[in-house]
Write a protein that holds these residues in place. Sequence first.
Motif, short mmCIF file in Angstrom:
data_model
loop_
_atom_site.label_atom_id
_atom_site.label_comp_id
_atom_site.label_asym_id
_atom_site.label_seq_id
_atom_site.Cartn_x
_atom_site.Cartn_y
_atom_site.Cartn_z
N ASP A 65 0.84 -1.20 0.00
CA ASP A 65 0.00 0.00 0.00
C ASP A 65 0.88 1.25 0.00
O ASP A 65 1.95 1.28 0.62
CB ASP A 65 -0.91 0.02 1.23
CG ASP A 65 -1.98 -1.07 1.18
OD1 ASP A 65 -2.32 -1.49 0.06
OD2 ASP A 65 -2.44 -1.48 2.25
N GLY A 66 0.43 2.26 -0.70
CA GLY A 66 1.16 3.51 -0.74
C GLY A 66 0.33 4.60 -1.38
O GLY A 66 -0.64 4.32 -2.08
N PRO A 67 0.72 5.85 -1.17
CA PRO A 67 -0.11 6.98 -1.62
C PRO A 67 0.10 7.40 -3.07
O PRO A 67 -0.62 8.26 -3.57
CB PRO A 67 0.34 8.10 -0.68
CG PRO A 67 1.78 7.79 -0.41
CD PRO A 67 1.88 6.29 -0.37
N HIS A 68 1.07 6.81 -3.75
CA HIS A 68 1.43 7.27 -5.08
C HIS A 68 0.93 6.30 -6.14
O HIS A 68 0.70 5.12 -5.87
CB HIS A 68 2.95 7.45 -5.19
CG HIS A 68 3.52 8.28 -4.09
ND1 HIS A 68 3.27 9.63 -3.97
CD2 HIS A 68 4.32 7.94 -3.03
CE1 HIS A 68 3.89 10.10 -2.90
NE2 HIS A 68 4.52 9.10 -2.32
N THR A 69 0.74 6.81 -7.35
CA THR A 69 0.26 5.96 -8.44
C THR A 69 1.21 6.04 -9.63
O THR A 69 1.87 7.07 -9.85
CB THR A 69 -1.15 6.37 -8.91
OG1 THR A 69 -1.12 7.72 -9.35
CG2 THR A 69 -2.16 6.23 -7.78
N THR A 70 1.25 4.96 -10.39
CA THR A 70 2.02 4.97 -11.62
C THR A 70 1.38 5.92 -12.63
O THR A 70 0.20 6.26 -12.51
CB THR A 70 2.09 3.57 -12.23
OG1 THR A 70 0.77 3.11 -12.48
CG2 THR A 70 2.83 2.60 -11.33
N THR A 71 2.14 6.33 -13.63
CA THR A 71 1.57 7.10 -14.73
C THR A 71 0.49 6.25 -15.39
O THR A 71 0.74 5.10 -15.75
CB THR A 71 2.66 7.44 -15.75
OG1 THR A 71 3.73 8.12 -15.08
CG2 THR A 71 2.13 8.33 -16.86
N ALA A 79 6.74 5.29 -3.09
CA ALA A 79 7.47 6.09 -4.07
C ALA A 79 8.44 5.23 -4.86
O ALA A 79 8.57 5.40 -6.09
CB ALA A 79 8.22 7.22 -3.35
N GLU A 80 9.11 4.29 -4.19
CA GLU A 80 10.08 3.44 -4.89
C GLU A 80 9.41 2.49 -5.87
O GLU A 80 9.88 2.31 -6.99
CB GLU A 80 10.90 2.63 -3.88
CG GLU A 80 11.77 3.48 -2.97
CD GLU A 80 11.11 3.72 -1.62
OE1 GLU A 80 9.87 3.92 -1.59
OE2 GLU A 80 11.83 3.72 -0.61
N THR A 81 8.31 1.87 -5.46
CA THR A 81 7.63 0.92 -6.34
C THR A 81 7.07 1.61 -7.57
O THR A 81 7.20 1.12 -8.70
CB THR A 81 6.50 0.20 -5.59
OG1 THR A 81 7.08 -0.65 -4.59
CG2 THR A 81 5.64 -0.64 -6.52
N PHE A 112 13.01 9.08 -12.91
CA PHE A 112 12.14 8.41 -11.94
C PHE A 112 12.77 8.36 -10.55
O PHE A 112 12.06 8.39 -9.54
CB PHE A 112 11.76 7.03 -12.48
CG PHE A 112 11.11 7.14 -13.83
CD1 PHE A 112 9.84 7.64 -13.96
CD2 PHE A 112 11.82 6.82 -14.98
CE1 PHE A 112 9.25 7.81 -15.21
CE2 PHE A 112 11.24 6.97 -16.23
CZ PHE A 112 9.96 7.47 -16.35
N ALA A 113 14.09 8.31 -10.48
CA ALA A 113 14.76 8.45 -9.19
C ALA A 113 14.54 9.85 -8.62
O ALA A 113 14.33 10.02 -7.41
CB ALA A 113 16.26 8.17 -9.33
N ASN A 214 17.70 3.42 -11.59
CA ASN A 214 17.02 4.46 -10.80
C ASN A 214 17.06 4.12 -9.32
O ASN A 214 17.35 4.97 -8.47
CB ASN A 214 15.57 4.61 -11.27
CG ASN A 214 15.42 5.50 -12.48
OD1 ASN A 214 15.26 6.71 -12.36
ND2 ASN A 214 15.46 4.91 -13.66
N ARG A 215 16.75 2.87 -8.99
CA ARG A 215 16.77 2.45 -7.59
C ARG A 215 18.19 2.50 -7.03
O ARG A 215 18.39 2.89 -5.87
CB ARG A 215 16.17 1.05 -7.45
CG ARG A 215 16.13 0.55 -6.01
CD ARG A 215 15.20 -0.65 -5.88
NE ARG A 215 13.81 -0.24 -5.97
CZ ARG A 215 12.78 -1.10 -5.93
NH1 ARG A 215 12.99 -2.40 -5.81
NH2 ARG A 215 11.53 -0.66 -6.01
#
Length: 448
Positions: A65-71, A79-81, A112-113, A214-215
Amino acid sequence: MFRLAEQQAATERLAELASRCRRGGVPSHVRDRIEVMLTDLLGVTLAGHRTPELRALAAAWRAEDGPHTTTGSMLSGSAETVAHLDAIAACCLELDEGNKHAAGHPAAHVVFAAIAAARLADRPVTGRQLLDAIAAGYEVAARFGRAVTRDPRWHPHGHWGAAGAACAASLILGATTAQTAAAIDASTSLVQVTPWAVVLSGGFSRNLWIAGANRAGLDAARLSLAGLVDNAGRAQHSLGDIVGSLDPTVLIDGLGHEWLTTEGYTKQHASCSYTHAAVDAVQALRSSYGVAADQVAHVTVRTHSLAEPLFVRDPTSRLGAMFSLPFVVAAAVVSPTIDATTLDPGSATFLAAQELSARVEVTASPALDALLPHRRPAEVTITLHDGTAISLGVPNPIGDVDHFPMSADDVVAKLERLVGSDDTSRIARVVTALDASPDAVRTLAALP
């Protein structure tokens, strides 16, 4: 012999340039280029997420779970995923921007980093700060790409580009100049093994190499901020020995005056850039002479030796097709475009290109090698069944900074074909808004 002292000094110079970029030292023409590049990259990323391969990957990822979404909002997570999946999508169609001096793709290695770092920062990151960090990171990545002479068994993704990712992430997370230098250097010890053979066999894992870089850059920034690494010249052990050789003097040649960031190319064909000049020649010959595919008996291509790994035949996947020069040239004969769907296995174009590619002859020319890197030429001769032969030489692919470069309007037109006018407009509005945005993360949340 390792050149540790020279490498340390060169990395320090790169970090000093990056710190100047953070203080407003990015020239206006470089900023203009970054905005065009970012618009293109985000649109290509959205197109990548819409492929069957990325849809399958998103379904199998099982993200936390996380607050960000892919394009494209196919998946939410940390954020990392999200950065990882966006980077995979960005390169999977071979439509992302590249740099001929680096012989690779600095932008997708860095952006993306940088966005992930902005999402992880403990304070709002302005749009200008994000753009300037991307500009600095791109320049560092491109310079490492130019300074590395790869062993030909290594593909250009996944190693030198991490240095730019580390630079951008470090700037955004508030690193000092010394910490930025340490992060750049540390990233070079987090490289991946990226064999050309995997690409040529159509192995999808290749699309994760840029994501891994990027990671690696983000992790290197964390190591530096924790005080666990320093600028020890480690790049000479990895990039300068395992991957190939690394010349520290090339890293800083023209630094601060020559901006490789402005020397990129924008891609109009969904295939490896080393196929593009030949595709452009085929398309021009077909258009000028009204040649139909069923008239073509044989095609001969002469190009530079950087393309030699692409002389393989009989691909069975989209990725394999994008990296087979005979196949892509054959597809250009039977199809008016090399786009996101042209090389889908099982499609009518794919099957027709398979048949014709056996009659496409490709060779490398030392005379054309002499024109590298400023020109990436190809010479094509199409012989018809009636014996007529028509030929054309192309100095660079269309979209190269030195050969019909794509303007901001051209990029918009490209993205409209890929993802539609509504999503293209949203992407363009977001990128334009970043320059004055007090919160880059909030502005980026409006992406489609």
